[in-house]
Design a protein around this motif. Structure first.
Motif, mmCIF file in Angstrom:
data_model
loop_
_atom_site.group_PDB
_atom_site.id
_atom_site.type_symbol
_atom_site.label_atom_id
_atom_site.label_comp_id
_atom_site.label_asym_id
_atom_site.label_seq_id
_atom_site.Cartn_x
_atom_site.Cartn_y
_atom_site.Cartn_z
ATOM 1 N N SER A 32 0.733 -1.073 -0.032
ATOM 2 C CA SER A 32 -0.105 0.062 0.097
ATOM 3 C C SER A 32 0.904 1.310 -0.010
ATOM 4 N N PRO A 33 0.678 2.024 -1.086
ATOM 5 C CA PRO A 33 1.750 3.285 -1.133
ATOM 6 C C PRO A 33 1.047 4.123 -0.143
ATOM 7 N N LYS A 34 -0.184 4.345 0.063
ATOM 8 C CA LYS A 34 -0.845 5.130 1.085
ATOM 9 C C LYS A 34 -0.431 4.709 2.544
ATOM 10 N N TRP A 35 -0.147 3.454 2.823
ATOM 11 C CA TRP A 35 0.154 3.190 4.329
ATOM 12 C C TRP A 35 1.713 3.180 4.542
ATOM 13 N N THR A 36 2.422 3.060 3.571
ATOM 14 C CA THR A 36 3.810 3.411 3.474
ATOM 15 C C THR A 36 4.104 4.839 3.596
ATOM 16 N N GLU A 37 3.421 5.644 3.018
ATOM 17 C CA GLU A 37 3.728 7.126 2.948
ATOM 18 C C GLU A 37 3.322 7.753 4.456
ATOM 19 N N GLY A 81 2.190 -11.280 23.223
ATOM 20 C CA GLY A 81 2.899 -10.878 22.182
ATOM 21 C C GLY A 81 4.325 -10.518 22.482
ATOM 22 N N LYS A 82 5.433 -10.952 21.734
ATOM 23 C CA LYS A 82 7.104 -10.549 22.064
ATOM 24 C C LYS A 82 7.343 -9.311 21.610
ATOM 25 N N LEU A 83 7.782 -8.426 22.349
ATOM 26 C CA LEU A 83 8.148 -7.249 22.056
ATOM 27 C C LEU A 83 10.022 -7.231 21.722
ATOM 28 N N LEU A 84 10.077 -6.579 20.601
ATOM 29 C CA LEU A 84 11.167 -6.506 20.131
ATOM 30 C C LEU A 84 11.581 -5.289 19.758
ATOM 31 N N ASN A 85 12.735 -4.570 20.374
ATOM 32 C CA ASN A 85 13.385 -3.182 20.171
ATOM 33 C C ASN A 85 14.303 -3.030 18.953
ATOM 34 N N ILE A 86 14.036 -2.196 17.949
ATOM 35 C CA ILE A 86 14.874 -2.005 16.705
ATOM 36 C C ILE A 86 15.268 -0.707 16.542
ATOM 37 N N SER A 87 16.170 -0.344 16.122
ATOM 38 C CA SER A 87 16.931 0.629 15.931
ATOM 39 C C SER A 87 16.083 1.781 15.193
ATOM 40 N N PHE A 88 16.009 2.800 15.333
ATOM 41 C CA PHE A 88 15.242 3.956 14.729
ATOM 42 C C PHE A 88 15.764 3.938 13.119
ATOM 43 N N GLU A 89 17.182 4.036 13.162
ATOM 44 C CA GLU A 89 17.701 4.300 11.799
ATOM 45 C C GLU A 89 17.293 3.017 10.909
ATOM 46 N N ASP A 90 17.543 1.953 11.358
ATOM 47 C CA ASP A 90 17.106 0.831 10.506
ATOM 48 C C ASP A 90 15.972 0.648 10.085
ATOM 49 N N PHE A 91 15.023 1.014 11.010
ATOM 50 C CA PHE A 91 13.409 1.045 10.465
ATOM 51 C C PHE A 91 13.385 2.001 9.575
ATOM 52 N N GLU A 92 13.734 3.222 9.710
ATOM 53 C CA GLU A 92 13.430 4.304 8.709
ATOM 54 C C GLU A 92 14.264 3.760 7.323
ATOM 55 N N MET A 93 15.378 3.321 7.462
ATOM 56 C CA MET A 93 16.117 2.807 6.342
ATOM 57 C C MET A 93 14.921 1.759 5.294
ATOM 58 N N ALA A 94 14.677 0.908 6.428
ATOM 59 C CA ALA A 94 13.839 -0.280 5.585
ATOM 60 C C ALA A 94 12.468 0.255 4.915
ATOM 61 N N VAL A 95 11.805 1.129 5.882
ATOM 62 C CA VAL A 95 10.584 1.711 5.232
ATOM 63 C C VAL A 95 10.868 2.649 3.933
ATOM 64 N N MET A 96 11.969 3.409 3.817
ATOM 65 C CA MET A 96 12.361 4.047 2.547
ATOM 66 C C MET A 96 12.321 3.270 1.575
ATOM 67 N N ALA A 97 13.222 2.135 1.856
ATOM 68 C CA ALA A 97 13.484 1.045 0.845
ATOM 69 C C ALA A 97 12.135 0.328 0.273
ATOM 70 N N TRP A 98 11.292 0.057 1.449
ATOM 71 C CA TRP A 98 10.083 -0.648 1.098
ATOM 72 C C TRP A 98 9.156 0.138 -0.056
ATOM 73 N N GLN A 99 9.124 1.513 0.405
ATOM 74 C CA GLN A 99 8.415 2.515 -0.659
ATOM 75 C C GLN A 99 9.215 2.331 -2.165
ATOM 76 N N ALA A 100 10.400 2.002 -2.390
ATOM 77 C CA ALA A 100 10.829 1.894 -3.542
ATOM 78 C C ALA A 100 10.591 0.600 -4.066
ATOM 79 N N TYR A 101 10.653 -0.222 -3.268
ATOM 80 C CA TYR A 101 10.285 -1.541 -3.754
ATOM 81 C C TYR A 101 8.953 -1.636 -4.304
ATOM 82 N N ILE A 102 7.948 -1.360 -3.417
ATOM 83 C CA ILE A 102 6.819 -1.435 -3.837
ATOM 84 C C ILE A 102 6.137 -0.635 -5.049
ATOM 85 N N ASN A 103 7.021 0.536 -5.015
ATOM 86 C CA ASN A 103 6.549 1.397 -6.310
ATOM 87 C C ASN A 103 7.388 0.668 -7.649
ATOM 88 N N HIS A 104 8.152 -0.237 -7.577
ATOM 89 C CA HIS A 104 8.974 -0.565 -8.612
ATOM 90 C C HIS A 104 8.445 -2.240 -8.859
#
Length: 105
Positions: A32-37, A81-104
């Protein structure tokens, strides 16, 4: 989608946090481009200090974004539910890459 098709700079194979990011994006954000944005907008709001944190409950996970980390809680298992802390930077990079991935794809 095979989780190995999607990657981002710095993704570590078999890393539990990175595997969880892939699962979250695949199951809850989907193609979903909308949810990703929306997700990117909220990341920027937290990063800039406009808001202290942000939470989204999805199909299988609960996501919480804080300035220094991201929490993804697995809500689809029968156990608590199991809770896992993730680096903010890793998550941000992944979401930006996800946006490019779904757009292509």
């Amino acid at each position: 989608m095979n989780e190995y098709e999607f990657t981002w700079p710095g993704r570590l194979p078999n890393d539990p946090a990175h595997d969880l990011i892939v699962a979250y994006l695949t199951i809850d954000i989907q193609h979903s481009p909308k949810w990703t944005e929306e997700l990117l907008q909220q990341i920027n709001c937290v990063k800039s200090g406009k808001i202290h944190s942000w939470e989204r409950t999805g199909n299988a996970y609960c996501l919480r974004i804080y300035p220094d980390h991201v929490e993804i809680e697995d809500d689809y298992t029968e156990e608590d539910g199991k809770l896992l802390n993730i680096s903010f930077e890793d998550f941000e990079m992944a979401v930006m890459a996800w946006q490019a991935y779904i757009n292509h794809n």
